[in-house]
Structures are given as C-alpha cells and as structure tokens.
Design a protein around this motif. Structure first.
Motif, short mmCIF file in Angstrom:
data_model
loop_
_atom_site.label_atom_id
_atom_site.label_comp_id
_atom_site.label_asym_id
_atom_site.label_seq_id
_atom_site.Cartn_x
_atom_site.Cartn_y
_atom_site.Cartn_z
N PRO A 113 0.81 -1.22 0.00
CA PRO A 113 0.00 0.00 0.00
C PRO A 113 0.85 1.27 0.00
O PRO A 113 0.34 2.36 -0.25
N PHE A 114 2.12 1.12 0.32
CA PHE A 114 3.02 2.28 0.35
C PHE A 114 4.44 1.75 0.14
O PHE A 114 4.68 0.54 0.09
N ALA A 115 5.39 2.65 -0.01
CA ALA A 115 6.79 2.27 -0.21
C ALA A 115 7.50 2.11 1.12
O ALA A 115 7.16 2.78 2.11
N GLY A 116 8.49 1.22 1.16
CA GLY A 116 9.23 1.02 2.39
C GLY A 116 10.31 -0.03 2.24
O GLY A 116 10.58 -0.52 1.14
N THR A 117 10.91 -0.41 3.36
CA THR A 117 11.99 -1.40 3.38
C THR A 117 11.63 -2.51 4.36
O THR A 117 11.15 -2.23 5.47
N VAL A 118 11.86 -3.76 3.95
CA VAL A 118 11.56 -4.91 4.79
C VAL A 118 12.66 -5.08 5.83
O VAL A 118 13.82 -5.29 5.47
N GLU A 119 12.28 -4.98 7.10
CA GLU A 119 13.25 -5.19 8.16
C GLU A 119 13.25 -6.64 8.64
O GLU A 119 14.27 -7.17 9.06
N GLU A 120 12.07 -7.30 8.52
CA GLU A 120 11.97 -8.69 8.98
C GLU A 120 10.74 -9.33 8.35
O GLU A 120 9.67 -8.72 8.27
N VAL A 121 10.90 -10.58 7.88
CA VAL A 121 9.77 -11.38 7.39
C VAL A 121 9.30 -12.24 8.56
O VAL A 121 10.08 -13.02 9.13
N LEU A 122 8.02 -12.11 8.91
CA LEU A 122 7.51 -12.74 10.13
C LEU A 122 6.80 -14.06 9.87
O LEU A 122 6.28 -14.67 10.82
N VAL A 123 6.74 -14.51 8.62
CA VAL A 123 6.10 -15.79 8.27
C VAL A 123 7.17 -16.75 7.79
O VAL A 123 7.96 -16.41 6.90
N GLU A 124 7.19 -17.93 8.36
CA GLU A 124 8.24 -18.89 8.04
C GLU A 124 7.81 -19.82 6.91
O GLU A 124 7.17 -20.84 7.13
N GLY A 125 8.16 -19.45 5.69
CA GLY A 125 7.96 -20.35 4.56
C GLY A 125 6.58 -20.32 3.94
O GLY A 125 5.62 -19.80 4.49
N ASP A 126 6.50 -20.91 2.74
CA ASP A 126 5.24 -20.98 2.00
C ASP A 126 4.33 -22.04 2.59
O ASP A 126 4.78 -23.01 3.22
N GLY A 127 3.03 -21.87 2.34
CA GLY A 127 2.05 -22.85 2.79
C GLY A 127 1.64 -22.70 4.23
O GLY A 127 0.91 -23.54 4.76
N MET A 128 2.10 -21.63 4.89
CA MET A 128 1.74 -21.41 6.29
C MET A 128 0.34 -20.80 6.37
O MET A 128 -0.06 -19.99 5.54
N ILE A 129 -0.41 -21.19 7.40
CA ILE A 129 -1.74 -20.63 7.62
C ILE A 129 -1.59 -19.31 8.36
O ILE A 129 -0.95 -19.23 9.40
N ILE A 130 -2.20 -18.25 7.79
CA ILE A 130 -2.18 -16.95 8.44
C ILE A 130 -3.60 -16.54 8.78
O ILE A 130 -4.57 -17.02 8.19
#
Length: 935
Positions: free
Chosen positions: A880-897
């Motif tokens: 929705p806006f521009a920015g920088t990723v400091e941390e990815v909080l989801v571990e891997g594909d196929g995870m239920i969110i």
C-alpha cells in the motif's frame, strides 16, 4: 420440529421412488440399487443425499476433505448430522491433491474406498473433480458408474480448447482468440513435420509418426497429447509464456479498446482466469504462471494450455442448461449470471421464453418501445443459444447434464465454454422447468422429474432406455442469491461461527449443506464454524414467482426476515438485500454486464463515506433548535416534550441505516421517488410518518409483543407511530387531498378547506397535531441528502435496459479507496504489514520462483508482497506504500495466516499521519452542519 419450510419444502422435496409405481414402464427406471459415493462438498452434497434417499437409495457414502478442518479448526461438515452411520463417512487429505501425482493418488484412493465399501457409483456434483477427464476415465475403467458426463464428453466439451474446436465445427459462434498456445509454442521449437517426427523418436512418444495430420498445428496437438500420455514436458513454461505474450500483443493491436482474457483449459468456477487490462500485455507471462499455479497444472506432463480470448467489454454472462442421453440432447432455458465479481457469481436469474414474453407484453402495454425492442431481441438470442446448445450437446455425445456458457453483447452472442457438470445455480432452472418422460407407445404412461440431480442418476443408470422428454413449465421465474462468507466489500472472510440463523420462511428455498438442521433433542439451532479452504459459499437462497418482479420481491422479503448472528462472522447478506432492492427500485428487467458489481460497490462505498461523516446526535440537537425557533409555540413545554419523546423513534432506525451502507443503498433505491430537490433542499413527496413506518419494516424492526427489544421498535415509539398513522388515516377521510403535497398545502392554510366537515376550532387542533407528529421528522432528509451529495442515482438503468455507470465509478483508484471505506484495513502499527484476510501464505509466484521480498529489500507502492490462497482463489497482495523490509515474520510458503496477523516488519519511506479523535469529531460536526442546510 420447527423450521418446516426448510425440512419439507414441496418445491424441492418429493417422493421419487419410481420402483413403487404401478406402471411397469415407469417402474423399470427404478434406481434404488444405486450405491453412490459422494466426493464433493458444498450445498450439492446435502441436496444429493436428500434426492438419493427420496429415490429410494439407501447405501450412500460421503467423502470428507481434512483440509477444511486443518485450516479452520472445528469446521465439521454439517452433512454429518444426516449421516448416522460412521462407516459411510470417508476421509482424504483433500479432494484434488496439490499436483498431478497427488491427484492420481487421490483418484486411486477414491476407487479403493468405493470397492472396499460396496459403492457402485460416484457423484462429484459441481466439485473440481467433476470435470477431470482423467478422474472420470479412471472411474469408468474401474467399473464404477460415474453420475455425470462420460469421459468422452468431458474431453470434447469440458477442455476449453477442445470445446472451442467442436463449437466451430458445429457452427457455434466463438470469441476471437487462440485455443492452441501450447501447439504454437511447440512449433516454434519444432517448426515442421520432420522436426515433430524427430521429437517423437527422441522422446519415445506413444504415437505413430505416419498418423500425423497434414495441418502443422493439428499435428503439434497430436504430439502434445502423446507427451501428456507419457508424462513428459515438450515445452517450458517460459516458452508458453512467450507465445501467449505474442498472442496478447497481436490481439491488443487488433482490438485496442478491449482487454484480453487468459483462461486455463482446466479451470472453472472462476478459477484459472485472469484479465489483462489495456497496456498490460507485458504481464501476460506473469499471469500465465499465476493461472497454472491456481489450477495446479505446474507438474511435469500436465497439460498447461492457456486460451487467449478477446474480453467482450459489455458482456452479459448467460448460460443454457443442457441435458442428453448420448443420443438426444435438449435445452432447458437459460440463466443470467452477469452479477458476479472476480469471476464468482453472486445473483443468478432465470431466462426463459415465457418470462421474456410476459415482460415484452407489459412493456408494449406501457408504451415502452425501446424496452420492448430489447426484449424482442433477447427472445431471439435465447432461442438461438438454446438451439446451439442442443446441437453442441449432440456433437459431444452428452449423456448427462451440462451447461452451455455464452457471453451476450446486445444482439450478438459468443460461445465461451461448456461446463460438463451440474452447476451451483442448477436449481434456478429446475424451478422453471420439469422433465416429462413418456412411454413412446402410450403418452399417458409417464413420470415427471423435477430435480436435475435425479435426472443425472436416471441417465447414469438407464440412459439408453430413456426417451427424449418434454420440458414442462413449473414457474415463470426464479432467482438465486449466493450467501457467501465475505465482508461488505465482497472479500473472502472465512473461519467465523454462525451461532444463530432464523428459520426459513414460506416461499424460501434454502440449500445450506445442512447448517439449518436443528438439534433433534432440543430443536434449537446448532453452532456452525465456517470453513473456507475451498470456497466462500455458505448457502444458496432461492425464490420463484409468476413474474421476475414477483420473484425479486419474494427474495427481498426472504432476506429482510433472515437473521443471522455469530462470532467473527461476515456474510454478503446485506449486500444482497441492497442489490435486490436496487433492481426493484430501478428496473428488474435491467441488463447488467459482468462489470457492474465493482462500480455498484464503489457507489455504496461513497454512501458509507458520507454516512461516516454524519453525527446524528449533533444533527438532532440542531434540528430541534431550528424547529423550536421556527415554531409559534417556541416556549411551549409540550412542544419540547414532543421532540424529546421522538428522539429514539427517529434516531434508532436512522442510526442503524447509516451503519449498514448496503441496506441504505436498497432503501434509497426503492424510495428514490419519495422526494424532490427544490432549491437544493429536500421536499418529501410522501408523508415522512409513512416513510418512517416503512423504514422500520425495511430494517425488520416491526413491533412484535414479547420479542427482544434490541431487534424491534421500542414500545413507546411504536405507540407514537401508531397514533400518527391513525391521525393521518382519519385526516385522509376528512380532506380531499390527492397526495401528500396537496395535504400539506391544505394544512398550511389558516382555515379548513371548503367542503371539509371540520370546525375552525377542530382545524386549529388538527394543525397543531400535524405539527407535533411531523416535528423532528425533517432529520430523515439526511438520507436523500447523502444520495444527492454522492450523485448516487446517476448509477441507473437506461431506457434500453443497459445500466449507466458514471465515469467516476470506473476509476480504479476510487474503487480501491471505497473498498477500504466499506471494510477498513485491520489496524496496524506504522512499522508493520498485516494480513487483510486469513488463508494460506505464499511468498513467491510459483514454487520455483524467487521470493517477492526478503529482509533488506526495498519495495514501492504497488509492488507484490505475497499471495494468500483463500476459498480456492489465489489473491496477490500489493504494497500500500513504499518502504523497506526489516523482517519477514512468516516462516515459509504454505503457512496458515489469520486476519490481522503481522507478516512483515517494515520501515515506511514516509511517516504515516493519523487523525485524532478530536479532529474526527470536528470533521463530522462540520459535515453534518452542511447537510442540515438541505433540510
């Protein structure tokens, strides 16, 4: 037991046991020996159980997917309530598998379950497996009776590329485009017959080179088929993407004003389709990968063909119900499915010659020549589509039910595809037509079939013996609303709990998987957790009528009386109430296109944006002050008391309406002629007291002694309203006023009108009572004032039944903004990206692709961040806006969110500014004061 209209609705339930009939000819079609295993989910599963039992079939089993209960805990199939024998309930990890290998394993697993448990038939309903040629062929090879079209029909009609070729051979018009992108990709690498022959030898393909067709593209298709049979890839996805991109570029040059549609040949139900906007040809390769990933044909040896079609921009989506026994084929009228969003149908309406003829007769009687001309053309178009559908059914050897889908553009129509299965909306047809099967030697010796599921079983069991039936009219019109687990912006919202659902009313047809079945001991509603691993549908609501108007009115009444409560529950019930009433207020014969819903939602979003700016309490205080100042009895305590007594009478329903934008949309639509703007001020054409009575009824807040006060008009308010109604009813008898405007004029005079049996003293009392009953009612003018400020009524039906969509409602930025107004994004910290919905998380396009973003990456507004799979659809989420990723909080594909879960810790490029509560309050008061100027 309560809920009788749900349990014993004669429109959908009957005794279907042909084996018990006295006629030997009829009883030969007995199906009680059929032992079906149902391998689908959704409302069709419960419907099939009911129909099978009504046919005398007892040995019934169901296949459950564990995917729902894993993704959504406690999401148990409601059909378990009608399956007392646990040995008839079988489980698999999911219905289709994640790839070709798993799909084949699942097919063999189903065959094993059937053999081990004594089933001789398979029913796949409208599940994705129903159109899987490999699955159908495997069932046939295993000696199982597949209740649906045979594998030959599925191949010739169900695969979209084969269907278009068959259509062309049978003289059916098709949309411009290419249906052999994979063949063209193969030819780029192997450009002649010699190269193809060499390929056959090098890959040891199961194909005799001498049988290659002379036409190169046809020969390439033969080689591809051999490659699929062996399970090898003869082209890469990159090569396919390049070929598709070239085709899109050519089509864009040829039709610069049209978008281009891409469709996987094995897609269906809105799955496996994407539309490329004008100027987006460069995204074709990206869309190809998305499509293949969505329909799970990314494995080695999968047929990855993608159709490239011209997108008809003024499309009406219509489909013809077809039925056949492999020899004869016939049509059963049509259905208009144009009211859809993201290829997902929302409201389906019957289209029959009888209904169109009635509408035509009415238009001619009213002198609506333009509307009559449109209806005459619709009758011709429907007749042509029905004829083509029947011919196409014969050409592919249709031996069950299928749907011939078309797009209609004014006086033209194009074949789109055939769905070789029963459709979700099949009841729309079966409520309009039944099938009368008669003994060829004695026409009086007959039986009538009113269920298409029943017809499927009969055809699967007795097809060669069944004579071609006659279609028999049941009702002129029917309509179906899909009740889905979606929010007010129609975005998926699974996982909620239905804690209460009111009983079905007379005339309501409710297909809900068994959710409404009460506890057999206590006769109360049982809680149900909504699953969403496959789709968002909760139930199908249907009504019938002698006319389309009658049908829509019954649907509006059904939804009005429906009450549903729960935890974390979001449905589109309010949306349907608003939409049905929009058509009732405009013209139920309107011809919406498939692009109508998003502009409509945008208009509703504009209503909500304005409604959020209204401070009702502030408005009430101002209205009271103005009325007191203008009153001859400004210092009269009784007048002030009257206003005080009407506080909740007026503000409760107004507040509820302003909080429900879809309901507000519906109310405004059916009352658009109740007011006139004079000098930029609202002037009522109808008595506000009567409008207030109708508003309480519209909100299902009628007074019911003993009912909970929260859901109805309060007792003292009800008394005031009753007194006011009685007063004006009596006044109508005393005065000769033709309408409300004339009555107001008379009441403004100092003396009673000539001829009225009223004394001067009584006239003074009448005028005082009138002022008292009308006091405070001017606040209701806020409602039409909102409509005027948003230009709501510029979204309207034209004389030719097309819909005028104002240019602003087509603006993509406004559409996005209004979707967020309807459903504000979850509250997040300024340094987080959070999930807008629950589902399964994927951080990349395909398993072999790079991640969209990783720690340390900078992203721009509009860049893709992740994909969430929810309710069978893959939804790409953009920044929705521009920015920088400091941390990815989801571990891997196929995870239920889950909705609201933090997915990325980020640093935005710009500081996000929040509005304080004080600033919000001041903004609302300012906006409210502006509206008061129109009262």
């Amino acid at each position: 037991m309560s809920n009788e209209h749900y349990l014993k609705n004669p429109l959908i339930h009957s005794d279907r046991r042909l084996g018990r009939q006295s006629s030997a000819w009829v009883s030969q079609f007995d199906c009680s020996h059929v032992r079906p295993l149902i391998i689908c989910r959704g409302p069709i599963r419960k419907e099939a159980i009911d129909v099978f039992r009504e046919m005398g079939i007892q040995h019934i089993g169901i296949l459950l997917s564990e995917k729902d209960s894993i993704v959504y805990q406690n999401a148990l199939a409601p059909e378990l309530r009608v399956m007392p024998d646990p040995e008839r309930i079988h489980r698999v990890p999911d219905y289709t598998g994640a790839n070709k290998e798993e799909r084949n394993q699942r097919i063999q697993q189903i065959i094993g379950i059937a053999r081990d448990n004594g089933y001789n038939s398979i029913f796949a309903g409208y599940g994705f497996m129903a159109e899987d040629e490999t699955m159908v062929a495997a069932m046939e090879s295993a000696g199982l009776n597949f209740i649906g079209p045979c594998s030959r029909t599925v191949h010739d009609a169900g695969l979209k590329d084969e269907a278009k070729r068959t259509a062309l051979k049978t003289g059916v018009s098709v949309t411009p485009g290419i249906d052999n992108a994979t063949a063209l990709a193969l030819i780029k690498r192997y450009p002649d017959h010699d190269a193809l022959v060499a390929l056959i030898h090098s890959e040891s393909l199961p194909l005799d080179p001498t049988t290659l067709e002379p036409e190169l593209e046809t020969a390439a298709d033969q080689v591809l088929a051999a490659g699929y049979a062996k399970g090898v890839d003869l082209y890469t996805v990159d090569e396919l993407s390049e070929t598709v991109t070239e085709a899109v570029l050519r089509m864009s040059d040829q039709y610069p004003s049209n978008r281009v549609r891409l469709k996987a040949i094995s897609g269906g139900g809105g799955k496996g389709q994407r539309i490329l906007s004008i100027g987006e040809s460069h995204r074709a390769g990206e869309m190809v990968r998305e499509i293949l990933n969505e329909v799970k044909t990314t494995g080695v040896g999968d047929n990855k063909n993608v159709l490239v079609e011209l997108n008809i921009e003024t499309t009406r989506h219509q489909e013809i119900q077809v039925i056949g026994n492999g020899i004869w084929s016939m049509s059963l009228g049509g259905r208009d499915c144009s009211l859809q969003m993201h290829e997902q149908k929302l409201l389906e309406v019957s289209v029959t010659v009888d209904s169109l003829a009635l509408s035509l007769k009415e238009a001619q009687a009213q002198g609506n020549a333009i509307e009559a001309a449109v209806l005459e053309q619709d009758i011709r178009t429907l007749s042509q589509m029905e004829d083509e559908a029947a011919r196409f059914g014969e050409a592919v050897g249709l031996d069950s039910v299928s749907t011939f889908e078309c797009i209609v553009d004014r006086d033209k129509h194009f074949f789109m595809e055939m769905n070789t299965r029963i459709q979700v909306e099949h009841r729309v047809t079966e409520l309009c037509y039944a099938l009368r099967f008669a003994n060829p030697e004695n026409s009086e010796d007959h039986f009538v079939v009113e269920s298409l599921v029943e017809a499927m079983v009969l055809l699967a069991t007795h097809a060669p013996k069944l004579p071609k039936p006659h279609r028999v009219a049941r009702h002129n019109d029917s309509v179906e609303a899909r009740l889905n687990a979606t929010n007010q912006a129609l975005q998926p919202s699974a996982g909620g709990v239905i804690e209460y659902w009111s009983d079905a009313i007379d005339g309501e047809i409710r297909d809900d998987q068994g959710i409404s079945l009460h506890n057999p001991d206590t006769d109360v509603f049982m809680k149900y957790t909504l699953a969403g691993a496959y789709d968002s549908n909760i139930a199908l609501l249907l009504t019938v009528g002698d006319t389309r108007l009658d049908c829509y009115q019954r649907m509006a009444e059904t939804i009005r009386q429906t009450q549903m409560r729960g935890k974390d529950l979001a449905t589109n019930l309010e949306f349907h109430y608003g939409l049905v009433n929009w058509f009732l207020g405009q013209n139920i014969n309107a011809r919406p296109t498939t692009r109508f819903i998003v502009p409509y939602l945008t208009a509703v979003g504009e209503l909500k944006r304005e409604a959020l700016n209204i401070d009702l309490e502030h408005a009430w205080q101002q209205v009271c002050a103005l009325e007191v100042a203008a009153s001859d009895s400004a210092g009269d305590a009784s007048f002030l008391s009257t206003l005080d007594l009407k506080h909740t009478l007026l503000l409760r329903p107004l507040g509820m309406l302003l909080e429900q934008p879809h309901v507000l949309s519906g109310w405004l639509s059916v009352h658009r002629d109740s007011y006139t703007m004079i000098n930029e001020r609202v002037s009522w054409n109808d008595n506000p007291i009567e409008l207030l009575v109708e508003l309480y009824h519209f909100l299902n807040m009628d007074y019911l002694p003993g009912a909970p006060a929260a859901g109805m008009i309060w007792a003292h308010d009800h008394e005031i309203l009753q007194d006011a109604q009685a007063f004006y009813a009596k006044l109508e008898g005393l005065l000769s006023a033709e309408d409300w405007l004339a009555m107001q004029t008379q009441l403004s005079e100092a003396s009673p009108p000539e001829g009225a049996a009223v004394t001067e003293q009584e006239w003074v009392a009448i005028k005082a009572a009138h002022r008292g009953y009308q006091s405070g009612c001017s606040i209701m003018s806020i409602l039409p004032a909102i409509a005027e400020s948003t230009a709501y009524f510029t979204l309207c039906v034209n004389d030719d039944l097309t819909i005028n969509i104002p240019e602003r409602l087509d603006d993509s930025q406004l559409q996005t903004a209004m979707a967020k107004v309807l459903v504000p994004p979850p509250v997040a910290n300024s340094d987080e990206i959070i999930a807008a919905s629950g589902g399964m998380f994927y951080g990349r396009e395909t398993p072999d692709s790079l991640l969209y973003v990783e720690k340390g990456d900078h992203f721009q507004a509009g860049d893709p961040l992740y994909i969430v799979e929810v309710m069978k659809m893959f939804n790409k989420v953009y920044a929705p806006f521009a920015g920088t990723v400091e941390e990815v909080l989801v571990e891997g594909d196929g995870m239920i969110i889950s909705k609201g879960q933090a997915l990325f810790r980020i640093t935005p490029d710009e500081k996000i500014v929040f509005e304080s509560p004080e600033e919000i309050a001041e903004r609302r008061r300012t906006a409210t004061t502006r509206y008061l100027g129109q009262l």
